[in-house]
Enzyme design. Structure first.
Site, PDB file in Angstrom:
ATOM      1  N   ALA A   1       0.829  -1.207   0.000  1.00 47.93           N
ATOM      2  CA  ALA A   1       0.000   0.000   0.000  1.00 47.93           C
ATOM      3  C   ALA A   1       0.861   1.254   0.000  1.00 47.93           C
ATOM      4  O   ALA A   1       0.567   2.228  -0.698  1.00 47.93           O
ATOM      5  CB  ALA A   1      -0.934  -0.006   1.217  1.00 47.93           C
ATOM      6  N   TYR A   2       1.933   1.250   0.781  1.00 44.41           N
ATOM      7  CA  TYR A   2       2.834   2.402   0.834  1.00 44.41           C
ATOM      8  C   TYR A   2       3.548   2.581  -0.496  1.00 44.41           C
ATOM      9  O   TYR A   2       3.692   3.709  -0.996  1.00 44.41           O
ATOM     10  CB  TYR A   2       3.845   2.213   1.964  1.00 44.41           C
ATOM     11  CG  TYR A   2       4.752   3.402   2.198  1.00 44.41           C
ATOM     12  CD1 TYR A   2       4.302   4.522   2.888  1.00 44.41           C
ATOM     13  CD2 TYR A   2       6.070   3.394   1.743  1.00 44.41           C
ATOM     14  CE1 TYR A   2       5.129   5.607   3.112  1.00 44.41           C
ATOM     15  CE2 TYR A   2       6.912   4.476   1.968  1.00 44.41           C
ATOM     16  CZ  TYR A   2       6.430   5.576   2.660  1.00 44.41           C
ATOM     17  OH  TYR A   2       7.271   6.652   2.873  1.00 44.41           O
TER      18      TYR A   2
END
Length: 243
Positions: free
Chosen positions: A146-147
């Site tokens: 996600a990052y």
């Protein structure tokens, strides 16, 4: 205007920008730290206003931009630095809440800032914006999926905004930041201490950055010294992405 200003890179940038003569509007979620930093800057002879808020909230960002214009008459530069990182969780194991928080702070936060900062800069004839991306914005790092996705998106937003608003005299750039000794990094390492050796080994400088080293790059991109630079993703990563 500097977001994520209560610690780490944001706090270092707040002090540096003020030392170089900028009137600074500081934004972060932690009111007490933000207030102390603004008082410190004013005690040293600088100009600073603290606006508590979360960049994931459009209304909170709007208040910070309004504070800049109402207090100082205009907004000339912005360092959109607030971020949220996570590591050690595989994509299929990450829950919806963690994914949402990662995207809200890193992507929606930058979107909110651009959305409100650009009209203020248009009104005064131009300006410079710097968004904090990451090594994870150009390759799959040790951070969560996600990052990685979020920081890739920051670079995309940066380039799109640079293209759309270049004719208005607004420059928009991103920093590709490598491993940096910040409070957020300390939190990451407390849960995954084995990552420190990997972070250091993967840089040509064989160490992590100090927050002030990232702040120096942001100050350059916000200044007239970088007038011909826009749409760039500038590595400040100790050579991490060069090898």
């Amino acid at each position: 205007m500097i977001t994520g200003a209560s610690s780490g890179i944001g706090a270092a940038a707040s002090r540096l920008f003020a030392e170089e003569g900028a009137a600074v509007v500081l934004m972060a979620r932690r009111r007490d730290r933000l207030t102390r930093l603004a008082e410190e800057i004013r005690a040293a002879g600088g100009s600073a206003v603290a606006v508590q808020g979360d960049v994931a909230s459009s209304k909170a960002v709007e208040r910070a931009v309004a504070a800049a214009v109402d207090t100082f008459g205009r907004l000339d530069a912005a360092f959109n630095n607030a971020g949220y990182a996570s590591v050690g969780t595989l994509l299929h194991e990450m829950d919806d809440e963690e994914y949402t928080r990662t995207m809200d702070v890193n992507v929606r936060g930058v979107w909110n800032c651009l959305h409100h900062q650009i009209p203020a800069m248009q009104a005064s004839g131009g300006g410079a914006i710097v968004n904090t991306s990451s090594v994870a914005g150009v390759l799959a790092s040790s951070a969560s999926a996600a990052y990685v996705a979020a920081k890739h998106a920051v670079i995309g937003l940066t380039r799109a905004a640079a293209r759309e608003y270049g004719p208005c005299g607004i420059r928009v750039n991103a920093l590709v930041v490598g491993s940096t000794r910040t409070e957020m990094m300390d939190q990451v390492l407390s849960g995954s201490p084995w990552l420190e050796e990997r972070f250091v080994r993967h840089t040509l400088r064989r160490r992590m950055a100090a927050p002030d080293e990232i702040a120096q790059a942001a100050a350059w991109l916000c200044s007239e010294r970088s007038e011909f630079v826009t749409g760039a993703a500038l590595p400040v990563d100790g050579g991490r992405t060069a090898v």
